[in-house]
Design an enzyme around this catalytic site. Structure first.
Site, mmCIF file in Angstrom:
data_model
loop_
_atom_site.group_PDB
_atom_site.id
_atom_site.type_symbol
_atom_site.label_atom_id
_atom_site.label_comp_id
_atom_site.label_asym_id
_atom_site.label_seq_id
_atom_site.Cartn_x
_atom_site.Cartn_y
_atom_site.Cartn_z
ATOM 1 N N HIS A 16 0.866 -1.131 -0.175
ATOM 2 C CA HIS A 16 0.007 0.022 0.051
ATOM 3 C C HIS A 16 0.925 1.386 0.036
ATOM 4 C CE1 HIS A 16 -2.927 3.121 1.245
ATOM 5 N NE2 HIS A 16 -4.033 1.928 0.802
ATOM 6 N N ASP A 42 -8.066 -5.444 0.411
ATOM 7 C CA ASP A 42 -8.665 -6.137 -0.421
ATOM 8 C C ASP A 42 -8.219 -7.804 -0.366
ATOM 9 O OD1 ASP A 42 -9.608 -4.222 -2.176
ATOM 10 O OD2 ASP A 42 -7.783 -3.579 -2.673
HETATM 11 N N1 COA Z 1 3.556 -7.664 -4.636
HETATM 12 C C1 COA Z 1 4.885 -8.018 -4.523
HETATM 13 N N2 COA Z 1 5.958 -6.842 -4.296
HETATM 14 C C2 COA Z 1 5.344 -5.771 -4.063
HETATM 15 C C3 COA Z 1 4.001 -5.445 -4.034
HETATM 16 C C4 COA Z 1 3.166 -6.689 -4.130
HETATM 17 N N3 COA Z 1 1.879 -6.678 -4.015
HETATM 18 N N4 COA Z 1 3.646 -4.368 -3.736
HETATM 19 C C5 COA Z 1 4.698 -3.659 -3.566
HETATM 20 N N5 COA Z 1 5.750 -4.424 -3.750
HETATM 21 C C6 COA Z 1 6.933 -4.130 -3.783
HETATM 22 C C7 COA Z 1 7.652 -3.808 -4.974
HETATM 23 O O1 COA Z 1 7.913 -4.690 -6.088
HETATM 24 C C8 COA Z 1 8.780 -2.807 -4.626
HETATM 25 O O2 COA Z 1 9.883 -3.736 -4.254
HETATM 26 P P1 COA Z 1 11.205 -3.166 -4.439
HETATM 27 O O3 COA Z 1 11.531 -2.157 -3.736
HETATM 28 O O4 COA Z 1 12.126 -4.434 -3.761
HETATM 29 O O5 COA Z 1 11.565 -3.031 -5.871
HETATM 30 C C9 COA Z 1 8.240 -2.256 -3.355
HETATM 31 O O6 COA Z 1 7.409 -3.250 -2.704
HETATM 32 C C10 COA Z 1 7.564 -0.782 -3.439
HETATM 33 O O7 COA Z 1 6.638 -0.867 -4.315
HETATM 34 P P2 COA Z 1 6.047 0.264 -5.249
HETATM 35 O O8 COA Z 1 5.305 -0.207 -6.363
HETATM 36 O O9 COA Z 1 7.108 1.343 -5.427
HETATM 37 O O10 COA Z 1 4.947 1.062 -4.334
HETATM 38 P P3 COA Z 1 3.686 1.700 -4.509
HETATM 39 O O11 COA Z 1 3.570 2.638 -3.362
HETATM 40 O O12 COA Z 1 3.795 2.212 -5.933
HETATM 41 O O13 COA Z 1 2.609 0.473 -4.629
HETATM 42 C C11 COA Z 1 0.664 -0.514 -4.679
HETATM 43 C C12 COA Z 1 1.561 0.578 -3.834
HETATM 44 C C13 COA Z 1 -0.723 -0.747 -3.964
HETATM 45 C C14 COA Z 1 0.303 -0.300 -6.213
HETATM 46 C C15 COA Z 1 1.336 -1.835 -4.798
HETATM 47 O O14 COA Z 1 1.788 -2.238 -3.447
HETATM 48 C C16 COA Z 1 0.716 -3.027 -5.432
HETATM 49 O O15 COA Z 1 0.898 -3.152 -6.569
HETATM 50 N N6 COA Z 1 -0.021 -3.803 -4.775
HETATM 51 C C17 COA Z 1 -0.861 -4.981 -5.387
HETATM 52 C C18 COA Z 1 -2.393 -4.448 -5.749
HETATM 53 C C19 COA Z 1 -3.214 -4.029 -4.734
HETATM 54 O O16 COA Z 1 -3.158 -4.772 -3.763
HETATM 55 N N7 COA Z 1 -3.908 -2.972 -4.796
HETATM 56 C C20 COA Z 1 -4.700 -2.419 -3.719
HETATM 57 C C21 COA Z 1 -4.205 -1.275 -2.963
HETATM 58 S S1 COA Z 1 -5.417 -1.002 -1.535
#
Ligand code: COA
Length: 381
Positions: free
Chosen positions: A262, A315
């Site tokens: 998140h 979720d």
């Molecule tokens: N699965 C695997 N790795 C994940 C992850 C996930 N669901 N969410 C984050 N990470 C990892 C990334 O790969 C990254 O790792 P690294 O630093 O080793 O490269 C790190 O965590 C940071 O991720 P980042 O994409 O920069 O964070 P963000 O703040 O942009 O992303 C989300 C937030 C919600 C988009 C992201 O956590 C995600 O894609 N989650 C899955 C979708 C989801 O559940 N969405 C509902 C949100 S309420």
């Protein structure tokens, strides 16, 4: 943009507005909604109470509670034209797109559509809380050749919503758990969809337009769409003994596990997930295969903690709960939107009341100084 200004890609960490609707307090590890802890609300109040708090600013008294329920009940019908539209939807259309389209069409029937005053916005938001469960459930059933289900005045909002979708009156335990998920989804500060709604409202566009934009935002798998993907994953893993290897394989291929991570919580626990996780067991025990799915859930969560230090967001448990409740998968994200309509309504009311147009800047990275060469001088393709 001045050269010394930095680009904040994804508006990460940017405080874009002030609000008295809610906040994610990562220090106290609380989701504060108009002064209350959302977890306290989800545990001790019903979804409609939380919606009242969001839209009217206070939890309802017993008298107000009855009046609010009555108001919702009186609005629980769809214009015939909207029912007709829902009957015309082509089978492949995603329910979030059906919701977006029907919501846009519904606007045409709202007597106070163009009024952006607080009472008019509140009136529209309450109307939507009443009508959206019908749009979601009827839309899906008509699209799949199923008869629509009649409302039952003897049961509450959450029970009716479930019944409209599944065709069966739920047990009181199932309805209570569903109600809790609605409260958990009701409001969450400034996620992409709420920001979208506020950006649209800031042009003094109407509440429906803001809500339509929010549906499009919420549809994305990085936002609301994650609940469906999380349930798909749990079912795809099948046997709990395969869960750890499944997650390791995905992570090895740099794929995301839906329902984890998140932007604000980052590596902290989402309090909504912590609450809901504690309520899955009795439901899982009452559904064939439920205990195995819950075990798979736990192993996936543990593997994510061990490997990435990431926790489930709301979720992940909600995906499992909706699956166990027998709700058709494509309706999970539309349900999220219906619940969030209360929070979105509160934000649109607030945006219109303290409006300042959102208009950020962008750092230009393209070329400069090009001269137009008329096509006749040989620049035509
Ligand atoms: N699965 C695997 N790795 C994940 C992850 C996930 N669901 N969410 C984050 N990470 C990892 C990334 O790969 C990254 O790792 P690294 O630093 O080793 O490269 C790190 O965590 C940071 O991720 P980042 O994409 O920069 O964070 P963000 O703040 O942009 O992303 C989300 C937030 C919600 C988009 C992201 O956590 C995600 O894609 N989650 C899955 C979708 C989801 O559940 N969405 C509902 C949100 S309420």
């Amino acid at each position: 943009m001045k050269p010394e200004e930095t680009v904040n890609t994804g508006l990460d960490g940017v405080v874009a507005t002030s609000t008295s609707v809610s906040c994610l307090d990562t220090v106290a590890e609380q989701i504060v909604v108009r002064g209350y802890d959302l977890i306290d609300l989800a545990t001790h109040a019903q979804y409609l109470d939380v919606a009242h708090l969001l839209l009217f600013g206070s939890l309802p008294t017993a008298h107000e509670r009855n009046g609010f329920a009555e108001q919702i009940w009186n609005e629980m019908s769809l214009p015939e034209e909207v029912e007709t539209l829902l009957g015309l939807v082509p089978p492949p259309m995603a329910p979030m797109d059906v919701l977006r389209t029907a919501l846009s069409f519904l606007a045409g029937f709202d007597p106070v559509l163009r009024e952006n005053t607080e009472p008019a916005n509140r009136e529209k938001a309450v109307r939507l809380l009443a009508k959206l469960p019908l749009v979601v459930a009827h839309g899906y059933r008509l699209q799949h050749g199923l008869p629509t289900v009649a409302l039952d005045r003897g049961i509450g909002y959450a029970a009716n919503f479930l019944r409209l979708m599944t065709g069966e009156t739920p047990s009181s335990e199932a309805a209570a758990l569903f109600d809790m998920t609605l409260s958990c989804y009701s409001e969450h500060e400034l996620p992409n969809s709420t920001f979208t709604a506020r950006v649209i409202a800031s042009t003094l566009s109407d509440l429906y337009g803001a809500m339509v934009g929010a549906v499009a935002s919420l549809k994305g798998p990085l936002h609301g769409g994650a609940n469906e993907a999380a349930a798909d994953m749990l079912v795809a893993i099948g046997d709990p003994s395969k869960a750890r290897a499944y997650v390791l394989d995905k992570l090895g291929r740099k794929e995301r596990i839906m329902g984890f991570g998140h932007r604000v919580y980052m590596r902290r626990i989402d309090p909504r997930a912590a609450l809901l996780e504690g309520h899955i067991e009795p439901l899982a025990q009452s559904v064939p295969g439920g205990v195995e799915l819950l075990e798979t859930y736990r192993i996936v969560a543990q593997t994510m903690r061990d490997e990435k230090g990431l926790h489930p967001n709301a979720d992940f448990p909600i995906g499992l709960i909706y699956h166990l409740l027998g709700i058709p998968r494509p309706l999970y994200t539309p349900i999220f939107f219906v619940a969030r309509a209360a929070g979105l309504g509160a934000h649109v009311i607030e945006q219109h009341a303290q409006n300042r147009l959102y208009r950020p800047r962008a750092q230009y990275e393209g070329p400069r100084g090009l001269s137009v060469v008329p096509a006749s001088e040989g620049n035509a393709q």
